[in-house]
Each structure stands twice: as C-alpha cells, then as structure tokens.
Design a protein around this motif. Structure first.
Motif, PDB file in Angstrom:
ATOM      1  N   ILE A 133     -16.842  -3.886  -2.970  1.00 25.86           N
ATOM      2  CA  ILE A 133     -16.696  -2.999  -1.810  1.00 25.86           C
ATOM      3  C   ILE A 133     -15.384  -2.222  -1.907  1.00 25.86           C
ATOM      4  N   GLY A 134     -14.360  -2.871  -2.437  1.00 24.06           N
ATOM      5  CA  GLY A 134     -13.027  -2.261  -2.491  1.00 24.06           C
ATOM      6  C   GLY A 134     -12.875  -1.214  -3.570  1.00 24.06           C
TER       7      GLY A 134
ATOM      8  N   GLU B   3     -12.056   2.602   6.948  1.00 33.82           N
ATOM      9  CA  GLU B   3     -12.639   1.842   5.845  1.00 33.82           C
ATOM     10  C   GLU B   3     -11.687   0.739   5.382  1.00 33.82           C
ATOM     11  N   GLN B   4     -10.401   1.033   5.385  1.00 30.05           N
ATOM     12  CA  GLN B   4      -9.409   0.025   5.010  1.00 30.05           C
ATOM     13  C   GLN B   4      -9.419  -1.125   6.017  1.00 30.05           C
ATOM     14  N   GLN B   5      -9.505  -0.801   7.301  1.00 28.58           N
ATOM     15  CA  GLN B   5      -9.576  -1.841   8.332  1.00 28.58           C
ATOM     16  C   GLN B   5     -10.834  -2.690   8.167  1.00 28.58           C
ATOM     17  N   PHE B   6     -11.934  -2.050   7.823  1.00 27.32           N
ATOM     18  CA  PHE B   6     -13.177  -2.777   7.576  1.00 27.32           C
ATOM     19  C   PHE B   6     -13.003  -3.747   6.407  1.00 27.32           C
TER      20      PHE B   6
ATOM     21  N   GLN C  33      -5.559  13.263  -4.916  1.00 31.66           N
ATOM     22  CA  GLN C  33      -5.698  14.355  -5.875  1.00 31.66           C
ATOM     23  C   GLN C  33      -6.037  15.671  -5.175  1.00 31.66           C
ATOM     24  N   ASN C  34      -6.778  15.581  -4.080  1.00 33.25           N
ATOM     25  CA  ASN C  34      -7.282  16.793  -3.416  1.00 33.25           C
ATOM     26  C   ASN C  34      -6.569  17.130  -2.101  1.00 33.25           C
TER      27      ASN C  34
ATOM     28  N   LEU D  14     -11.322   4.384  -5.179  1.00 29.39           N
ATOM     29  CA  LEU D  14     -11.688   5.662  -5.782  1.00 29.39           C
ATOM     30  C   LEU D  14     -11.562   6.797  -4.765  1.00 29.39           C
ATOM     31  N   LYS D  15     -12.000   6.534  -3.534  1.00 30.30           N
ATOM     32  CA  LYS D  15     -11.884   7.538  -2.467  1.00 30.30           C
ATOM     33  C   LYS D  15     -10.413   7.857  -2.185  1.00 30.30           C
TER      34      LYS D  15
END
Length: 169
Positions: free
Chosen positions: A57-58, A90-93, A70-71, A63-64
């Motif tokens: 999951i991590g 997502e990090q909290q999840f 980068q963007n 990658l995100k």
C-alpha cells in the motif's frame, strides 16, 4: 517441669517438619520454553505478512509523493494544495493501517503470553504438589531470589517436562 518438657518435645517435632522450597528462573524458563519460541516465530511471521501488505500500500503512495515533488513547480497553487491535501489524507490512512497492525500484533502477543503464563503457572502448581514442595519461588535475573542453592533450582526439570508436553500438542 513435665509441661516444659512436653512443650520442648512438641517444638522439636514441629521444627522437624520443614518447609520444602524450590525456585525457578523465570527468564530461563520463558526463553527456552518451546511454546514461547513458537509464539515468537508466529508473531514474527504475522509481522512480516503485515509489513508486506503495508509496503504494497505504501509503495504507490511513495511514488505519488515523488511525482508530486517532480511536478510541483508546474502545478497551479490550487492544484498543488489539492494534491498536498490528498497526499496528507493518504498518509494518515497509511499511518492508521500501521497502528492497527501494530495493535493487532500487540493484542495477540498479550493474549498468547497470558495463555502461556497460565499454562506454566498451572503446571508449576501441579509439579510442586507432586514433588511435595510447600513453596516455589520465581526469580528473574537479579530479582526475587537473591541466593538459592542450586539443589533447589528446578528450572531445568520443569522446562524439560513443559517442552516435552508442548511437543506432544
């Protein structure tokens, strides 16, 4: 005078009935008990499975995050804020999943440790009764028993019987 003599004889007979004592090194017992080793192996395997699940999951999350960095220069302020918020959620999840996994392992460890401890306590009680011990003390390293004659140490005997019993199950 006769009463004093009778009291003295009674006292001598009472002192002949000595308390039979033994002790167990709890650290050695729990370290070398096969049930404890099996629990550790089981928990380690479950921990590895959970770690792989969390990694699966991590990895996309990481990658995100890399793509964001980068963007980010090319993004508008609004798009950057939205992406940061989504990444934080997502990090909290992921953190909550890690906490759940850790708590689950902790609860299982506690539950299984209690079962092992109850099994050992019950066994020691039966062992003491069968061997005629009036008192069995537990020591751990430099704890409860400051000195004990090795002839009173029944750790090895109990460990052998417990491990033999465990291997039958």
């Amino acid at each position: 005078m006769k009463k004093l003599l009778i009291v003295a004889i009674a006292f001598i007979f009472a002192s002949c009935n000595q308390t039979k004592v033994a002790y167990i090194d709890i650290e050695v017992l729990m370290k070398d008990y096969e049930a404890t080793k099996a629990l550790e192996t089981s928990l380690k395997a479950k921990q590895e499975v959970m770690a792989k699940e969390l990694d699966s999951i991590g990895a996309p999350f990481q990658l995100k995050v890399q793509q964001y960095y980068q963007n980010q220069q090319k993004m508008s302020t609004q798009k950057r804020a939205q992406t940061e918020q989504a990444l934080q959620q997502e990090q909290q999840f992921l953190q909550s999943k890690q906490q759940e996994a850790s708590l689950l392992l902790q609860k299982e460890n506690q539950k299984m440790s209690e079962i092992i401890t109850k099994r050992v306590d019950s066994f020691v009680e039966n062992f003491a009764k069968s061997k005629g011990y009036n008192l069995v003390l537990g020591t751990s390293g430099q704890g409860t028993v400051l000195y004990g004659d090795e002839s009173l140490n029944v750790t090895t005997e109990i460990l052998e019987i417990l491990n033999s019993d465990f291997s039958k199950k």
